[in-house]
Design an enzyme around this catalytic site. Structure first.
Site, PDB file in Angstrom:
ATOM      1  CE  LYS A 176      30.445  48.411  40.060  1.00  0.00           C
ATOM      2  NZ  LYS A 176      29.166  48.941  39.726  1.00  0.00           N
ATOM      3  CD  GLU A 251      37.605  40.424  26.285  1.00  0.00           C
ATOM      4  OE1 GLU A 251      37.759  41.510  25.613  1.00  0.00           O
ATOM      5  OE2 GLU A 251      38.324  39.625  26.339  1.00  0.00           O
ATOM      6  CB  CYS A 285      34.057  47.455  23.121  1.00  0.00           C
ATOM      7  SG  CYS A 285      33.167  46.299  22.900  1.00  0.00           S
ATOM      8  CD  GLU A 386      36.838  52.952  24.135  1.00  0.00           C
ATOM      9  OE1 GLU A 386      37.113  52.971  25.441  1.00  0.00           O
ATOM     10  OE2 GLU A 386      36.413  51.853  23.821  1.00  0.00           O
TER      11      GLU A 386
HETATM   12  P1  NAD Z   1      34.098  51.462  33.539  1.00  0.00           P
HETATM   13  O1  NAD Z   1      35.340  51.108  33.651  1.00  0.00           O
HETATM   14  O2  NAD Z   1      33.892  52.852  33.826  1.00  0.00           O
HETATM   15  O3  NAD Z   1      32.875  50.629  34.413  1.00  0.00           O
HETATM   16  C1  NAD Z   1      32.822  49.340  34.166  1.00  0.00           C
HETATM   17  C2  NAD Z   1      32.510  48.797  35.496  1.00  0.00           C
HETATM   18  O4  NAD Z   1      33.157  48.773  36.466  1.00  0.00           O
HETATM   19  C3  NAD Z   1      31.156  49.481  36.148  1.00  0.00           C
HETATM   20  O5  NAD Z   1      30.460  48.552  36.795  1.00  0.00           O
HETATM   21  C4  NAD Z   1      32.038  50.405  37.358  1.00  0.00           C
HETATM   22  O6  NAD Z   1      31.176  50.660  38.320  1.00  0.00           O
HETATM   23  C5  NAD Z   1      33.132  49.276  37.671  1.00  0.00           C
HETATM   24  N1  NAD Z   1      34.182  50.018  38.325  1.00  0.00           N
HETATM   25  C6  NAD Z   1      34.604  51.166  38.206  1.00  0.00           C
HETATM   26  N2  NAD Z   1      35.625  51.401  38.711  1.00  0.00           N
HETATM   27  C7  NAD Z   1      35.955  50.309  39.419  1.00  0.00           C
HETATM   28  C8  NAD Z   1      37.332  49.687  40.128  1.00  0.00           C
HETATM   29  N3  NAD Z   1      38.193  50.455  40.571  1.00  0.00           N
HETATM   30  N4  NAD Z   1      37.281  48.565  40.525  1.00  0.00           N
HETATM   31  C9  NAD Z   1      36.426  47.568  40.437  1.00  0.00           C
HETATM   32  N5  NAD Z   1      35.059  47.912  39.469  1.00  0.00           N
HETATM   33  C10 NAD Z   1      35.094  49.421  39.135  1.00  0.00           C
HETATM   34  O7  NAD Z   1      33.529  51.325  32.019  1.00  0.00           O
HETATM   35  P2  NAD Z   1      32.094  51.944  31.370  1.00  0.00           P
HETATM   36  O8  NAD Z   1      32.357  53.031  31.208  1.00  0.00           O
HETATM   37  O9  NAD Z   1      30.823  51.348  32.148  1.00  0.00           O
HETATM   38  O10 NAD Z   1      32.206  51.035  30.124  1.00  0.00           O
HETATM   39  C11 NAD Z   1      32.848  51.785  28.693  1.00  0.00           C
HETATM   40  C12 NAD Z   1      34.256  50.954  28.442  1.00  0.00           C
HETATM   41  O11 NAD Z   1      33.764  49.459  28.513  1.00  0.00           O
HETATM   42  C13 NAD Z   1      34.527  51.328  27.204  1.00  0.00           C
HETATM   43  O12 NAD Z   1      36.215  51.553  27.456  1.00  0.00           O
HETATM   44  C14 NAD Z   1      34.494  50.170  26.239  1.00  0.00           C
HETATM   45  O13 NAD Z   1      35.255  49.996  25.310  1.00  0.00           O
HETATM   46  C15 NAD Z   1      34.391  49.080  27.226  1.00  0.00           C
HETATM   47  N6  NAD Z   1      33.857  47.874  26.628  1.00  0.00           N
HETATM   48  C16 NAD Z   1      34.469  46.872  26.277  1.00  0.00           C
HETATM   49  C17 NAD Z   1      34.187  45.595  25.954  1.00  0.00           C
HETATM   50  C18 NAD Z   1      34.974  44.602  25.313  1.00  0.00           C
HETATM   51  O14 NAD Z   1      34.579  43.296  25.322  1.00  0.00           O
HETATM   52  N7  NAD Z   1      36.236  44.791  24.933  1.00  0.00           N
HETATM   53  C19 NAD Z   1      32.924  45.654  25.928  1.00  0.00           C
HETATM   54  C20 NAD Z   1      31.930  46.895  26.313  1.00  0.00           C
HETATM   55  C21 NAD Z   1      32.521  47.776  26.687  1.00  0.00           C
END
Ligand code: NAD
Length: 496
Positions: A176, A251, A285, A386
């Site tokens: 997804k 992650e 991140c 963050e």
């Molecule tokens: P997000 O959690 O809003 O979304 C991530 C994904 O999860 C999207 O595809 C979203 O549609 C989906 N999603 C949302 N709610 C869900 C649920 N209840 N169940 C299942 N899937 C769901 O995150 P974002 O805004 O897309 O990304 C930013 C975040 O990602 C930041 O906190 C960043 O630090 C983190 N990040 C971490 C790493 C790492 O490797 N540690 C790498 C990149 C980004």
């Protein structure tokens, strides 16, 4: 111009969602530019994708891993050939500058080549037996169907981090994409399709977290959930997977810091801090959001930072002079603004930035001024939470021990860095910093795909992406005992 419509990929076919609904994908640098409409999928689409992945599982698992690797090699070649076009789409879709989107595609190239090579290794172990005429070994087995849920900040690299190790290990996948960056995942899936993945091995379902993410997590046919994204979503996935006793890898967020000691090469540190804080508009991140500077050099270094932060050029990432692109969407921009207000209320000194940027060429995008706060206390929220935007906090420190304490006083533990010319200090920092990644005389960003990527504490749940460590997520160990004695031998009983 008519807006292009993009479909889901299920069982080797590009199909519409059963919902009949779609959503728009806008360019964050210019919201009048629409990249296309994508499927607003629902649980039944996920169900079809998981069934396709279940049906494809046995044949894919039985295909020798080196043959699976050949498909990944072909995908790598196609990514190289299309690198520029893929990076341009990503730039329009997500906003980071072209140099960085080219780097994102390069990371996917490195990843698929690395894991293609792993197809000829997939190492297990041999161990001596405690009994005669008995042979012991471990082999890695695929877990089955992997549900991969990805964020928008690395639109091709992070999906490739999940797809390449999952596929080479013999799993089938339902992915997804983030709602802000589905085009890049469509592009990656097309590359893998053309490289020869059999139908059903990889399926892609676009849509929202609640409409698609939750059904993937909860589907009984999904054996493992691999998630990258925010801590809140990770917590939700944790509880759903725990209730179903389903393995999951997370992650999540970071609050990464760079330490600048009094003996550091300040010019070098300046480049590293700027790149860490404002690269990808702070939406990494591993972004540096705290710089912890020795009190002897904090004034000088803050002045150096201020001068350069003010001079950063904002704009459309496709333009060669642009150094900082927009934030990904309006919600993100409001969140960053809110944190700037919090910082001011808490008593931090706003040195520059702190507001929306509406300069020339930026009026129709989600631009935010690169922001620098001085005199930040480690207990302030802007030093602890963050922000995920171009906001950097300067925190003074007394010595190395003090700096390490500030870095470690965080619920996250992804990346850290130290600038020093003293090798003893560098090694002490490596030992003491509680993060999954530490850089010496380099910024908090710069992962390479043959090393494990991930963090301690609230950043993850103990798993790592890429490197050989990725197989600890995407495979199950099987221990094998081959008794060639021709008689019943009893471990522990005959050896005691
Ligand atoms: P997000 O959690 O809003 O979304 C991530 C994904 O999860 C999207 O595809 C979203 O549609 C989906 N999603 C949302 N709610 C869900 C649920 N209840 N169940 C299942 N899937 C769901 O995150 P974002 O805004 O897309 O990304 C930013 C975040 O990602 C930041 O906190 C960043 O630090 C983190 N990040 C971490 C790493 C790492 O490797 N540690 C790498 C990149 C980004």
């Amino acid at each position: 111009m008519a807006v292009k419509s993009f479909k889901n990929f299920i069982d080797g076919k590009w199909v519409n969602s059963v919902s009949g609904e779609t959503f728009e994908n806008l360019n964050p640098a210019n919201t009048r530019d629409c990249l296309g409409r994508f499927q607003q999928s629902v649980g039944e689409d996920v169900n079809r994708a998981v069934n396709a992945a279940l049906n494809a599982r046995e044949a894919w698992r039985k295909l020798p891993a080196p043959r699976r690797g050949e498909i990944l090699y072909r995908a790598g070649e196609a990514l190289i050939k299309n690198k520029d076009a893929l990076a341009r789409d990503m730039c329009r879709e997500m906003g980071k500058i072209l140099k960085e989107t080219l780097g994102d595609v390069q990371e996917a190239i490195d990843t698929v080549y690395y894991f293609a090579g792993e197809g000829r290794r997939l190492e297990g172990e041999t161990r001596p037996s405690e009994l005669s005429d008995k042979f012991c070994m471990t082999v890695r087995m695929p877990v089955g169907v992997v549900g991969a849920i990805t964020p928008w900040n690395f639109p091709i690299a992070i999906p490739s981090w999940k797809l390449a190790p999952a596929l080479i290990a013999g799993n089938t996948v339902v992915i997804k994409p983030a709602t802000d960056t589905p085009l890049s995942v469509v592009n990656l899936v097309q590359v893998l399709e053309k490289a020869g993945l059999p139908p059903g091995v990889l399926n892609m379902v676009a849509g929202s977290g609640s409409g698609v993410g939750v059904p993937i997590v909860e589907h009984s046919g999904v054996n493992l959930v691999s998630f990258t994204g925010s801590t809140n979503t990770g917590a939700d996935i944790s509880s759903r997977c725990a209730a179903a006793m389903k393995p999951f890898s997370l992650e999540m967020g970071g609050k990464n810091a760079i330490i600048v000691m009094d003996d550091a090469d300040l010019d070098l540190a300046l480049e590293g801090v700027l790149w860490g804080a404002f690269g990808t508009t702070g939406q990494r991140c591993t972004a540096c959001s705290r710089v912890i500077v020795h009190k002897k050099v904090v004034k000088k270094f803050t002045d150096m930072l201020l001068q350069r932060t003010k001079a950063l050029r904002l704009g459309d990432g496709l333009k060669s002079k642009t150094e900082v692109g927009p934030l990904v969407n309006e919600a993100q921009r409001q969140k960053v603004k809110k944190y700037c207000e919090i910082g001011k209320e808490e008593g931090a000194r706003l040195l520059t930035g702190g507001d929306y940027h509406r300069g020339k060429g930026c009026k129709d995008g989600f631009f935010f001024q690169p922001t620098l706060f001085g005199e930040v206390d480690p207990k302030m929220r802007i030093a602890r939470e963050e922000i995920f935007g171009p906001v950097l906090a300067v925190l003074p420190c007394k010595d190395l021990d003090d700096a390490v304490e500030i870095v470690n006083d965080s619920k996250f533990g992804l990346s850290s860095a130290i600038y020093t010319r003293d090798v003893n200090r560098a090694f002490k920092a490596i030992e003491a910093l509680d993060t999954g990644i530490t850089y010496i005389n380099s910024s908090t960003i710069g992962a390479e795909v043959h090393l494990p990527f991930g963090g301690t504490k609230g950043t993850g749940n103990g798993h790592r992406e890429v490197g050989s460590a990725a197989f600890d997520t995407y495979t199950e160990w099987k221990s094998v005992f081959v008794d060639y004695s021709g008689k019943l031998q009893k471990a522990q009983i005959e050896t005691g």
